[in-house]
Write an enzyme that holds these catalytic residues in place. Structure first.
Site, PDB file in Angstrom:
ATOM      1  N   MET A 174      44.898  43.552  33.821  1.00 46.58           N
ATOM      2  CA  MET A 174      43.959  44.648  34.035  1.00 46.58           C
ATOM      3  C   MET A 174      43.592  44.690  35.517  1.00 46.58           C
ATOM      4  O   MET A 174      42.554  44.184  35.941  1.00 46.58           O
ATOM      5  CB  MET A 174      42.696  44.497  33.193  1.00 46.58           C
ATOM      6  CG  MET A 174      41.794  45.707  33.311  1.00 46.58           C
ATOM      7  SD  MET A 174      40.424  45.738  32.139  1.00 46.58           S
ATOM      8  CE  MET A 174      39.526  44.274  32.574  1.00 46.58           C
ATOM      9  N   PRO A 175      44.463  45.311  36.330  1.00 48.78           N
ATOM     10  CA  PRO A 175      44.172  45.394  37.763  1.00 48.78           C
ATOM     11  C   PRO A 175      42.894  46.191  38.021  1.00 48.78           C
ATOM     12  O   PRO A 175      42.682  47.255  37.439  1.00 48.78           O
ATOM     13  CB  PRO A 175      45.379  46.121  38.352  1.00 48.78           C
ATOM     14  CG  PRO A 175      46.382  46.245  37.268  1.00 48.78           C
ATOM     15  CD  PRO A 175      45.720  45.932  35.985  1.00 48.78           C
ATOM     16  N   HIS A 176      42.053  45.647  38.886  1.00 48.73           N
ATOM     17  CA  HIS A 176      40.808  46.306  39.272  1.00 48.73           C
ATOM     18  C   HIS A 176      40.291  45.667  40.551  1.00 48.73           C
ATOM     19  O   HIS A 176      40.736  44.600  40.941  1.00 48.73           O
ATOM     20  CB  HIS A 176      39.761  46.193  38.156  1.00 48.73           C
ATOM     21  CG  HIS A 176      39.364  44.783  37.862  1.00 48.73           C
ATOM     22  ND1 HIS A 176      40.151  43.937  37.100  1.00 48.73           N
ATOM     23  CD2 HIS A 176      38.289  44.062  38.246  1.00 48.73           C
ATOM     24  CE1 HIS A 176      39.562  42.761  37.018  1.00 48.73           C
ATOM     25  NE2 HIS A 176      38.433  42.806  37.708  1.00 48.73           N
ATOM     26  N   ALA A 177      39.345  46.341  41.164  1.00 47.40           N
ATOM     27  CA  ALA A 177      38.690  45.819  42.364  1.00 47.40           C
ATOM     28  C   ALA A 177      37.191  46.084  42.221  1.00 47.40           C
ATOM     29  O   ALA A 177      36.740  46.675  41.240  1.00 47.40           O
ATOM     30  CB  ALA A 177      39.257  46.498  43.613  1.00 47.40           C
TER      31      ALA A 177
END
Length: 147
Positions: A65-68
Site C-alpha cells: 500500500m504505497p503512500h506518503a
C-alpha cells in the site's frame, strides 16, 4: 462510507508487467494524480521514502500500500488498486508484489475509516487470493464493493 467509495473512476486496473518498483508506483498512483487526489510531489515522496526506509508499506505477502505523509502532496483522501500479472520486486530477497493499493490521505484522520475497511478486506486470505486471481477490473471492483 463504503470501501469502494474511496476509489475514483478508473482507479482499479490490471497491468501485465512493469519494469521496476518505481514504475509500479507511477502506474498505481496515476489515477489519483489524474483525479487530483494527489500532486506529483506525492509520488516522488513515496519513491524517496522507499529509497530511504525500504518498502515500509508492504502489508502482506504480495500486497503493498504505497503512500506518503499528507503534507507531501495529498489533496483528497482516496485509493487506487493495481493488480500486476507479473510480480515486481521492491527489495532484494523479498517476495514480489502483485497487488498495489495506492493511498492518498488528505490528513491524519481522514483515512482511518478507509484503512479499517481495507484491513477487514485483507485479513481474509481467501479475499487476497480472489483479488490476486481476478481476471478483470470489474472482478476487482466487485470484490472491493462487497467488502
Amino acid at each position: 462510507m463504503r470501501l469502494i467509495d474511496y476509489f475514483p473512476e478508473a482507479s482499479i486496473s490490471i497491468k501485465s508487467s512493469v519494469e521496476n518498483w518505481q514504475q509500479a508506483i507511477d502506474f498505481c498512483m496515476s489515477s489519483l494524480l489524474t483525479h487530483h487526489y494527489i500532486n506529483s510531489n506525492y509520488i516522488q515522496a513515496i519513491k524517496d521514502s522507499t529509497l530511504s526506509n525500504g518498502p515500509y508499506y508492504i502489508l502482506a505477502p504480495g500486497v503493498a500500500m504505497p503512500h506518503a505523509r499528507p503534507e507531501c502532496g495529498a489533496l483528497k483522501t482516496g485509493m487506487s488498486l493495481t493488480l500486476l500479472k507479473q510480480e515486481v520486486q521492491f527489495s532484494e530477497g523479498e517476495e514480489g508484489i502483485r497487488l498495489l493499493i495506492g493511498l492518498s490521505a488528505a490528513n491524519a484522520d481522514s483515512h482511518i475509516e478507509a484503512i479499517q475497511a481495507l484491513s477487514e478486506l485483507l485479513c481474509e486470505e481467501q479475499t487476497i487470493n480472489a483479488l490476486l486471481a481476478a481476471k478483470s477490473e470489474k472482478q476487482l471492483a466487485d470484490i472491493i464493493a462487497h467488502a
